[in-house]
Design a protein around this motif. Structure first.
Motif, short mmCIF file in Angstrom:
data_model
loop_
_atom_site.label_atom_id
_atom_site.label_comp_id
_atom_site.label_asym_id
_atom_site.label_seq_id
_atom_site.Cartn_x
_atom_site.Cartn_y
_atom_site.Cartn_z
N ALA A 23 7.30 -6.52 -6.30
CA ALA A 23 6.01 -6.46 -7.32
C ALA A 23 5.79 -5.03 -7.66
CB ALA A 23 5.10 -7.44 -6.55
N ARG A 25 2.34 -2.88 -9.14
CA ARG A 25 1.11 -3.01 -9.70
C ARG A 25 0.73 -2.03 -10.93
NH1 ARG A 25 -3.39 -1.82 -5.43
NH2 ARG A 25 -2.70 0.17 -5.91
N ARG A 26 0.28 -2.69 -12.07
CA ARG A 26 -0.02 -1.94 -13.34
C ARG A 26 -1.14 -1.00 -13.01
NH1 ARG A 26 3.12 -2.46 -18.13
NH2 ARG A 26 1.35 -1.00 -18.73
N GLN A 35 -3.44 -5.51 -11.83
CA GLN A 35 -2.36 -6.97 -11.74
C GLN A 35 -1.05 -6.48 -11.52
OE1 GLN A 35 -3.55 -9.84 -14.81
NE2 GLN A 35 -4.94 -7.99 -15.81
N TRP A 36 -0.22 -7.47 -10.93
CA TRP A 36 1.08 -7.18 -10.69
C TRP A 36 2.21 -7.67 -11.62
CZ3 TRP A 36 2.42 -4.70 -6.14
CH2 TRP A 36 1.13 -4.35 -5.16
N GLU A 37 3.31 -7.21 -11.59
CA GLU A 37 4.25 -7.70 -12.54
C GLU A 37 5.81 -7.16 -12.04
OE1 GLU A 37 4.03 -5.52 -16.21
OE2 GLU A 37 4.72 -3.67 -15.46
N HIS A 105 2.68 2.47 -12.98
CA HIS A 105 2.40 1.88 -11.95
C HIS A 105 1.82 2.42 -10.80
CE1 HIS A 105 5.78 -0.95 -13.87
NE2 HIS A 105 4.92 -1.72 -13.58
N ARG A 109 5.31 -3.21 -3.98
CA ARG A 109 5.06 -4.01 -2.70
C ARG A 109 6.26 -5.23 -2.65
NH1 ARG A 109 -0.43 -7.48 -0.81
NH2 ARG A 109 0.66 -8.60 0.76
N VAL A 119 -0.72 -11.51 -4.28
CA VAL A 119 -1.00 -10.53 -5.32
C VAL A 119 -1.37 -11.35 -6.57
CG1 VAL A 119 0.26 -8.67 -4.21
CG2 VAL A 119 1.32 -9.87 -6.15
N TRP A 121 -0.83 -11.66 -9.96
CA TRP A 121 0.25 -11.79 -11.21
C TRP A 121 -0.39 -11.54 -12.53
CZ3 TRP A 121 5.22 -10.15 -10.07
CH2 TRP A 121 5.46 -10.42 -8.58
#
Length: 138
Positions: A23, A25-26, A35-37, A105, A109, A119, A121
Motif C-alpha cells: 500500500a 500513502r498519498r 490516504q492509501w492507494e 507518496h 507498507r 490503513v 484507503w
C-alpha cells in the motif's frame, strides 16, 4: 468526452501465492494526503497502458515489475474512480527491487490479508482492496 484511463498495480510478494500487498500513502494533493492507494497513474496520450504502468512505478517507487494478470473491475473490466471521467485498470505485479516512496507518496507498507483494513484507503480503491483480499493467502 472520452474517459481518461488510469493504471495501477496490486504489488504483491508472489504472483502465484500472494501473501502481502504493498500500500502507498498519498502525500499530494492535500485532499488525498494521508490516504492509501494502489500505486500508478494516468496514461499519457498515445501511450500503451502497460507501458504507462511500468513508467509510473519507476517514477513513483523506483522499481520495475514482473507483470501478472489484470484484476477485472465491474465496468467493462475497469474500476470506477471518484473523479468523473476516470476509470482504472488494475494488474497483479511483483516489484523488481525494493520499492521506495519517491513521488506522490510519503510511506509504503506491506500488508497481509488480515491487515488490509489497518490503513485508510482512498474510497475509490476500497472495492479493489476487497477484490485483492479474496486472492491473498492467509
Amino acid at each position: 468526452m472520452t474517459a481518461q484511463l488510469v493504471v495501477a498495480a496490486a504489488l504483491v510478494d508472489d504472483l502465484t501465492r500472494p501473501t502481502r500487498l504493498l500500500a502507498a500513502r498519498r502525500s499530494a494533493p492535500p485532499a488525498l494526503a494521508g490516504q492509501w492507494e494502489f500505486p500508478g497513474g494516468k496514461v499519457e496520450p498515445e501511450e500503451d497502458p502497460v507501458t504507462a504502468l511500468r513508467r509510473e512505478l519507476r517514477e513513483e517507487l523506483g522499481v520495475g515489475i514482473q507483470l501478472g494478470q489484470q484484476i477485472a473491475g465491474p465496468r467493462e473490466g475497469r474500476w470506477p474512480l471518484s473523479v468523473p471521467g476516470l476509470t482504472l485498470v488494475l494488474w497483479w505485479a511483483v516489484p523488481l527491487g525494493e520499492p521506495r516512496p519517491l513521488e506522490d507518496h510519503d510511506a509504503l507498507r506491506w500488508l497481509a490479508r488480515g491487515q488490509l483494513s489497518a490503513v485508510p484507503w482512498l474510497a475509490s480503491n476500497a472495492p479493489m482492496v476487497e477484490a485483492v483480499r479474496a486472492s491473498l493467502e492467509p
